[in-house]
Design a protein around this motif. Sequence first.
Motif, PDB file in Angstrom:
ATOM      1  N   ALA A 173       0.832  -1.206   0.000  1.00  0.00           N
ATOM      2  CA  ALA A 173       0.000   0.000   0.000  1.00  0.00           C
ATOM      3  C   ALA A 173       0.864   1.253   0.000  1.00  0.00           C
ATOM      4  N   ARG A 174       1.958   1.263   0.783  1.00  0.00           N
ATOM      5  CA  ARG A 174       2.842   2.429   0.818  1.00  0.00           C
ATOM      6  C   ARG A 174       3.519   2.649  -0.519  1.00  0.00           C
ATOM      7  N   VAL A 175       3.995   1.583  -1.127  1.00  0.00           N
ATOM      8  CA  VAL A 175       4.675   1.697  -2.421  1.00  0.00           C
ATOM      9  C   VAL A 175       3.695   2.205  -3.470  1.00  0.00           C
ATOM     10  N   GLU A 176       2.488   1.672  -3.465  1.00  0.00           N
ATOM     11  CA  GLU A 176       1.485   2.111  -4.426  1.00  0.00           C
ATOM     12  C   GLU A 176       1.170   3.595  -4.236  1.00  0.00           C
ATOM     13  N   PHE A 177       1.047   4.033  -2.967  1.00  0.00           N
ATOM     14  CA  PHE A 177       0.757   5.441  -2.683  1.00  0.00           C
ATOM     15  C   PHE A 177       1.873   6.337  -3.208  1.00  0.00           C
ATOM     16  N   LYS A 178       3.135   5.961  -2.964  1.00  0.00           N
ATOM     17  CA  LYS A 178       4.264   6.765  -3.417  1.00  0.00           C
ATOM     18  C   LYS A 178       4.337   6.804  -4.936  1.00  0.00           C
ATOM     19  N   GLU A 179       4.117   5.655  -5.575  1.00  0.00           N
ATOM     20  CA  GLU A 179       4.162   5.612  -7.038  1.00  0.00           C
ATOM     21  C   GLU A 179       3.057   6.462  -7.642  1.00  0.00           C
ATOM     22  N   ARG A 180       1.877   6.441  -7.021  1.00  0.00           N
ATOM     23  CA  ARG A 180       0.770   7.246  -7.513  1.00  0.00           C
ATOM     24  C   ARG A 180       1.101   8.730  -7.376  1.00  0.00           C
ATOM     25  N   ALA A 181       1.697   9.129  -6.254  1.00  0.00           N
ATOM     26  CA  ALA A 181       2.067  10.529  -6.038  1.00  0.00           C
ATOM     27  C   ALA A 181       3.096  10.980  -7.076  1.00  0.00           C
ATOM     28  N   VAL A 182       4.057  10.129  -7.396  1.00  0.00           N
ATOM     29  CA  VAL A 182       5.067  10.468  -8.403  1.00  0.00           C
ATOM     30  C   VAL A 182       4.415  10.610  -9.769  1.00  0.00           C
ATOM     31  N   ARG A 183       3.529   9.688 -10.121  1.00  0.00           N
ATOM     32  CA  ARG A 183       2.847   9.770 -11.421  1.00  0.00           C
ATOM     33  C   ARG A 183       2.027  11.051 -11.517  1.00  0.00           C
ATOM     34  N   GLU A 184       1.315  11.400 -10.440  1.00  0.00           N
ATOM     35  CA  GLU A 184       0.496  12.607 -10.469  1.00  0.00           C
ATOM     36  C   GLU A 184       1.364  13.854 -10.583  1.00  0.00           C
TER      37      GLU A 184
END
Length: 66
Positions: A45-56
């Motif tokens: 969940a943390r990795v997904e959150f960070k990756e989503r923030a970078v993509r955004e």
Amino acid sequence: MAKVDISLDAELVVEVMVLAGIGSPQDAVEAVVRDYIARGHRTEARVEFKERAVREAEAKPQEPQG
């Protein structure tokens, strides 16, 4: 739920029981396995959150500089 029987080294199980503070070998090992799985889900969940923030952040248009 289906059950699985496994053999483990007694010293390993006793160590788990002591560290977990659980008197039953079955419950101690089950607690460790459940904790391991929960940690994996939290990490995902943390990795997904960070990756989503970078993509955004990358998707936002850059303001003109200069």
